[in-house]
Design a protein around this motif. Structure first.
Motif, PDB file in Angstrom:
ATOM      1  N   ASN A  88       0.838  -1.187   0.000  1.00 35.44           N
ATOM      2  CA  ASN A  88       0.000   0.000   0.000  1.00 35.44           C
ATOM      3  C   ASN A  88       0.880   1.245   0.000  1.00 35.44           C
ATOM      4  O   ASN A  88       2.039   1.204   0.416  1.00 35.44           O
ATOM      5  CB  ASN A  88      -0.907   0.008   1.228  1.00 35.44           C
ATOM      6  N   GLN A  89       0.317   2.369  -0.428  1.00 32.45           N
ATOM      7  CA  GLN A  89       1.082   3.613  -0.422  1.00 32.45           C
ATOM      8  C   GLN A  89       1.537   3.922   0.999  1.00 32.45           C
ATOM      9  O   GLN A  89       0.826   3.699   1.970  1.00 32.45           O
ATOM     10  CB  GLN A  89       0.233   4.778  -0.944  1.00 32.45           C
ATOM     11  N   GLY A  90       2.760   4.425   1.104  1.00 33.79           N
ATOM     12  CA  GLY A  90       3.247   4.751   2.434  1.00 33.79           C
ATOM     13  C   GLY A  90       4.674   5.237   2.419  1.00 33.79           C
ATOM     14  O   GLY A  90       5.221   5.638   1.387  1.00 33.79           O
ATOM     15  N   VAL A  91       5.295   5.175   3.590  1.00 32.58           N
ATOM     16  CA  VAL A  91       6.678   5.596   3.793  1.00 32.58           C
ATOM     17  C   VAL A  91       7.510   4.350   4.051  1.00 32.58           C
ATOM     18  O   VAL A  91       7.133   3.498   4.874  1.00 32.58           O
ATOM     19  CB  VAL A  91       6.782   6.571   4.985  1.00 32.58           C
ATOM     20  N   PHE A  92       8.641   4.237   3.369  1.00 33.69           N
ATOM     21  CA  PHE A  92       9.486   3.057   3.457  1.00 33.69           C
ATOM     22  C   PHE A  92      10.867   3.469   3.991  1.00 33.69           C
ATOM     23  O   PHE A  92      11.540   4.294   3.378  1.00 33.69           O
ATOM     24  CB  PHE A  92       9.650   2.397   2.088  1.00 33.69           C
ATOM     25  N   LEU A  93      11.265   2.902   5.129  1.00 30.05           N
ATOM     26  CA  LEU A  93      12.597   3.135   5.676  1.00 30.05           C
ATOM     27  C   LEU A  93      13.421   1.884   5.448  1.00 30.05           C
ATOM     28  O   LEU A  93      13.065   0.800   5.935  1.00 30.05           O
ATOM     29  CB  LEU A  93      12.532   3.466   7.167  1.00 30.05           C
ATOM     30  N   VAL A  94      14.516   2.022   4.709  1.00 30.20           N
ATOM     31  CA  VAL A  94      15.317   0.869   4.315  1.00 30.20           C
ATOM     32  C   VAL A  94      16.784   1.114   4.632  1.00 30.20           C
ATOM     33  O   VAL A  94      17.218   2.254   4.819  1.00 30.20           O
ATOM     34  CB  VAL A  94      15.151   0.573   2.803  1.00 30.20           C
ATOM     35  N   ASP A  95      17.544   0.045   4.694  1.00 32.98           N
ATOM     36  CA  ASP A  95      18.969   0.125   4.980  1.00 32.98           C
ATOM     37  C   ASP A  95      19.675   0.886   3.856  1.00 32.98           C
ATOM     38  O   ASP A  95      19.519   0.566   2.670  1.00 32.98           O
ATOM     39  CB  ASP A  95      19.535  -1.293   5.103  1.00 32.98           C
ATOM     40  N   TYR A  96      20.449   1.882   4.218  1.00 27.75           N
ATOM     41  CA  TYR A  96      21.129   2.708   3.218  1.00 27.75           C
ATOM     42  C   TYR A  96      22.158   1.925   2.413  1.00 27.75           C
ATOM     43  O   TYR A  96      22.579   2.363   1.347  1.00 27.75           O
ATOM     44  CB  TYR A  96      21.786   3.911   3.885  1.00 27.75           C
ATOM     45  N   GLN A  97      22.593   0.762   2.914  1.00 30.75           N
ATOM     46  CA  GLN A  97      23.570  -0.041   2.191  1.00 30.75           C
ATOM     47  C   GLN A  97      22.902  -1.075   1.287  1.00 30.75           C
ATOM     48  O   GLN A  97      23.590  -1.815   0.594  1.00 30.75           O
ATOM     49  CB  GLN A  97      24.505  -0.738   3.180  1.00 30.75           C
ATOM     50  N   SER A  98      21.586  -1.155   1.287  1.00 36.11           N
ATOM     51  CA  SER A  98      20.894  -2.127   0.455  1.00 36.11           C
ATOM     52  C   SER A  98      20.805  -1.617  -0.975  1.00 36.11           C
ATOM     53  O   SER A  98      21.055  -0.438  -1.261  1.00 36.11           O
ATOM     54  CB  SER A  98      19.491  -2.404   1.014  1.00 36.11           C
ATOM     55  N   ASP A  99      20.421  -2.508  -1.879  1.00 35.52           N
ATOM     56  CA  ASP A  99      20.269  -2.155  -3.280  1.00 35.52           C
ATOM     57  C   ASP A  99      18.928  -1.452  -3.457  1.00 35.52           C
ATOM     58  O   ASP A  99      17.863  -2.077  -3.370  1.00 35.52           O
ATOM     59  CB  ASP A  99      20.325  -3.422  -4.134  1.00 35.52           C
ATOM     60  N   LEU A 100      18.936  -0.158  -3.689  1.00 35.16           N
ATOM     61  CA  LEU A 100      17.692   0.604  -3.786  1.00 35.16           C
ATOM     62  C   LEU A 100      16.879   0.230  -5.012  1.00 35.16           C
ATOM     63  O   LEU A 100      15.660   0.437  -5.054  1.00 35.16           O
ATOM     64  CB  LEU A 100      18.008   2.105  -3.807  1.00 35.16           C
ATOM     65  N   TRP A 101      17.549  -0.341  -5.992  1.00 34.60           N
ATOM     66  CA  TRP A 101      16.853  -0.675  -7.232  1.00 34.60           C
ATOM     67  C   TRP A 101      15.696  -1.651  -6.985  1.00 34.60           C
ATOM     68  O   TRP A 101      14.651  -1.578  -7.629  1.00 34.60           O
ATOM     69  CB  TRP A 101      17.851  -1.277  -8.217  1.00 34.60           C
ATOM     70  N   GLN A 102      15.879  -2.560  -6.027  1.00 34.99           N
ATOM     71  CA  GLN A 102      14.863  -3.594  -5.772  1.00 34.99           C
ATOM     72  C   GLN A 102      13.543  -3.005  -5.290  1.00 34.99           C
ATOM     73  O   GLN A 102      12.496  -3.638  -5.411  1.00 34.99           O
ATOM     74  CB  GLN A 102      15.385  -4.589  -4.738  1.00 34.99           C
ATOM     75  N   TYR A 103      13.577  -1.801  -4.738  1.00 29.25           N
ATOM     76  CA  TYR A 103      12.351  -1.180  -4.239  1.00 29.25           C
ATOM     77  C   TYR A 103      11.605  -0.404  -5.312  1.00 29.25           C
ATOM     78  O   TYR A 103      10.465   0.006  -5.109  1.00 29.25           O
ATOM     79  CB  TYR A 103      12.670  -0.223  -3.085  1.00 29.25           C
ATOM     80  N   LEU A 104      12.226  -0.186  -6.468  1.00 35.38           N
ATOM     81  CA  LEU A 104      11.681   0.747  -7.450  1.00 35.38           C
ATOM     82  C   LEU A 104      11.353   0.088  -8.779  1.00 35.38           C
ATOM     83  O   LEU A 104      11.271   0.751  -9.804  1.00 35.38           O
ATOM     84  CB  LEU A 104      12.685   1.891  -7.679  1.00 35.38           C
ATOM     85  N   THR A 105      11.136  -1.223  -8.782  1.00 30.69           N
ATOM     86  CA  THR A 105      10.916  -1.944 -10.037  1.00 30.69           C
ATOM     87  C   THR A 105       9.465  -1.918 -10.495  1.00 30.69           C
ATOM     88  O   THR A 105       9.158  -2.336 -11.590  1.00 30.69           O
ATOM     89  CB  THR A 105      11.367  -3.407  -9.883  1.00 30.69           C
ATOM     90  N   GLY A 106       8.545  -1.426  -9.662  1.00 30.20           N
ATOM     91  CA  GLY A 106       7.124  -1.474 -10.019  1.00 30.20           C
ATOM     92  C   GLY A 106       6.611  -0.251 -10.750  1.00 30.20           C
ATOM     93  O   GLY A 106       5.407  -0.125 -10.980  1.00 30.20           O
TER      94      GLY A 106
END
Length: 549
Positions: free
Chosen positions: A310-328
């Protein structure tokens, strides 16, 4: 150990600091303090122990770690394995947070090999050596370390701040300068992460971040915040849970597992947190909650794409691959810390992959985790040491601090790089600079008919700033609570007022807008609301002042 022979007015006590790493750019912080017959290692943030492990001999007599950020503690476990008899001291909260970095090692469920120190209680490590820790702000458990070495002639004090902040955060109170007055260390080792930069008040920083997130959500976007696992992420989560713009809002807050693990550790430490945080947690969960809005949930490892949630705010590890969150191909605002050298570097490959995506917007925000230049110099002036050593931060920032005339004229300033031995001779005739005292001028008020005259002593004219007022002879007065504040009007300001008067009376500009007061815009519908604007300026929500009969 070298002694300072042949220096006028100096004492030959062995006192120096060897810099293994000064915390420049991506390196950690690791300093070896020699004081008398003792070697004290301050922090161990080295990526590789290297020189510390080359010899069979222990590299120090004791180790003190300031707090649980990776650039200050990452090599502690390796150091302990190499030298298991070496005493390591930390605060109680830090001892609970440190296992995060070695979570894959089942033997490190607790840190029995770390000895905890109580707050504000001097502990005699040896008959002539005393250590005290005081809260440094910045992060729960972060400590400033005060080391006292006693001789028959006198006592010597060294204070190391680690990372510090005098501002109150959401989850930790700021370092109290008031409680540190009177310590008068001979040597002050402190961070200068932000150099001479000045920041707005912490609450204003928080307000601006919440407003930016609110605008993005109102536009139908998701918000992605890459954060370090410990510290900043938990601060933002607490803000989202308690800020008036989000309280009760139908919103999902998703938390990556590495950030969530630290949230779990924080919940175990609630009794160590400030009272307002403890009171908040009595009425609703500090973190995990799916009943009270905004809902806070763990992000499923198998469904990391923002399009799957659902739409919202996502807090993720800064060392993770950000690409995986933006594929949609979901509209998303990525918010990065304004000082990217602390987390994501602007040239990071992860940013290169996403910055050209049409559905992604990348912006920065300020939520400072360290004290700015103003508070750093304030701390130095209140402690009044003989030597000041700047570490932690880009070298250019530290050099800007070190070159400040107000510091160089009073203290012996050092900004070393790694591999440098800083000699710290203590002068027996060194006169501590007096704390600057404000000058007050007493005058009289006299009512003369329909006017009031203010008489001040002529001494006030000896101040070079007096000329700015004397050039015009015009003053302004206003009430500030129960106090009357009087200020002079300079020539530049007077010319600006006169230029406003020359503006055409039929021009639709800020000078003729009913929301233009004190050279600022106060129209809430305007994007310039609260900012200083020029009288000739114009915006689409201009509203002319009503004509006076």
């Amino acid at each position: 150990m070298k002694t300072r022979q042949g220096q006028t007015g100096s004492i030959s006590l062995p006192l120096s600091c060897f810099v293994y790493a000064a915390g420049h750019e991506d390196e950690g912080v690791c300093l070896l303090l020699h004081i008398g017959k003792y070697r004290i290692l301050l922090d161990c943030g080295l990526a590789d122990l290297g020189d510390l492990s080359e010899r069979n001999k222990s590299p120090a007599d004791i180790v003190v770690c300031s707090h649980a950020h990776e650039d200050h503690c990452r090599s502690l476990w390796q150091l302990h394995r190499n030298f298991p008899e070496l005493p390591i001291y930390v605060s109680e909260v830090t001892s609970k947070l440190l296992p995060f970095y070695w979570v894959d090692d089942p033997s490190l469920e607790n840190l029995d090999w770390c000895q905890t120190l109580p707050w504000r209680s001097p502990i005699d490590i040896a008959p002539d050596l005393q250590i005290e820790i005081v809260p440094a702000g910045h992060l729960p458990g972060a400590a400033a370390i005060i080391i006292t070495y006693r001789t028959t002639e006198r006592s010597y004090k060294v204070m190391y701040t680690g990372d510090f902040s005098v501002s109150n955060f959401q989850l930790v109170e700021g370092m109290s300068i008031e409680n540190l007055r009177g310590i008068s260390p001979d040597v002050l080792i402190l961070e200068g992460s932000y150099g001479t930069v000045r920041h707005p008040h912490r609450r204003l920083q928080e307000k601006q971040l919440m407003e930016r997130i609110d605008r993005a959500l109102s536009q139908g976007k998701n918000v992605l915040l890459p954060v370090p696992p410990i510290g900043l992420g938990q601060e933002i989560l607490k803000l989202l849970r308690s800020h008036h713009q989000f309280t009760g809002r139908d919103l999902d807050i998703w938390v990556d597992e590495s950030v969530a693990v630290t949230c779990d550790l924080y919940l175990e430490l609630l009794p160590q947190f400030p009272l307002p945080v403890q009171n908040f947690a009595k009425h609703q969960p500090l973190f995990w909650d799916e009943r009270i809005c905004p809902r806070m949930r763990r992000l499923n490892n198998g469904e990391r794409s923002l399009g799957n949630q659902n739409q919202g705010v996502f807090l993720v590890d800064y060392q993770s691959d950000l690409w995986q969150y933006l594929t949609g191909e979901t509209e998303c605002l990525v918010l990065l810390a304004e000082h990217p050298q602390e987390y994501l570097h602007p040239d990071s490959p992860r940013l290169d992959l996403i910055q050209n995506l049409s559905y992604v917007t990348i912006e920065t925000y300020l939520l400072a985790e360290h004290s700015d230049g103003r508070n750093t110099t304030q701390l130095i002036h209140n402690l009044r040491p003989q030597h000041v050593i700047f570490v932690h931060g880009s070298l250019s920032y530290l050099l800007e601090l070190a070159s400040l005339e107000e510091l160089r004229n009073r203290y012996q300033i050092h900004s070393p790089v790694g591999g440098i031995l800083v000699e710290l001779p203590i002068g027996d005739r060194f006169v501590q600079p007096q704390a600057p005292q404000p000058v007050y001028y007493e005058g009289e008020l006299n009512e003369i008919g329909s006017a009031i005259a203010i008489n001040l002593p002529y001494d006030i004219s000896s101040d070079p700033r007096w000329q700015n007022i004397a050039d015009t002879g015009i003053i302004q007065a206003h009430w500030q609570g129960d106090e009357l504040v009087v200020r002079g009007v300079s020539q530049r300001e007077l010319l600006n007022v006169n230029s406003q008067a020359r503006i055409s009376s039929d021009l639709d500009c800020c000078n003729r807008c009913q929301y233009y007061r004190d050279r600022r815009c106060w129209n809430r519908a305007s994007p310039l609301c609260g900012f200083k604007v020029i009288p000739e300026g114009y915006c689409p929500v201009f509203e002319a002042m009503e004509e006076k009969s």
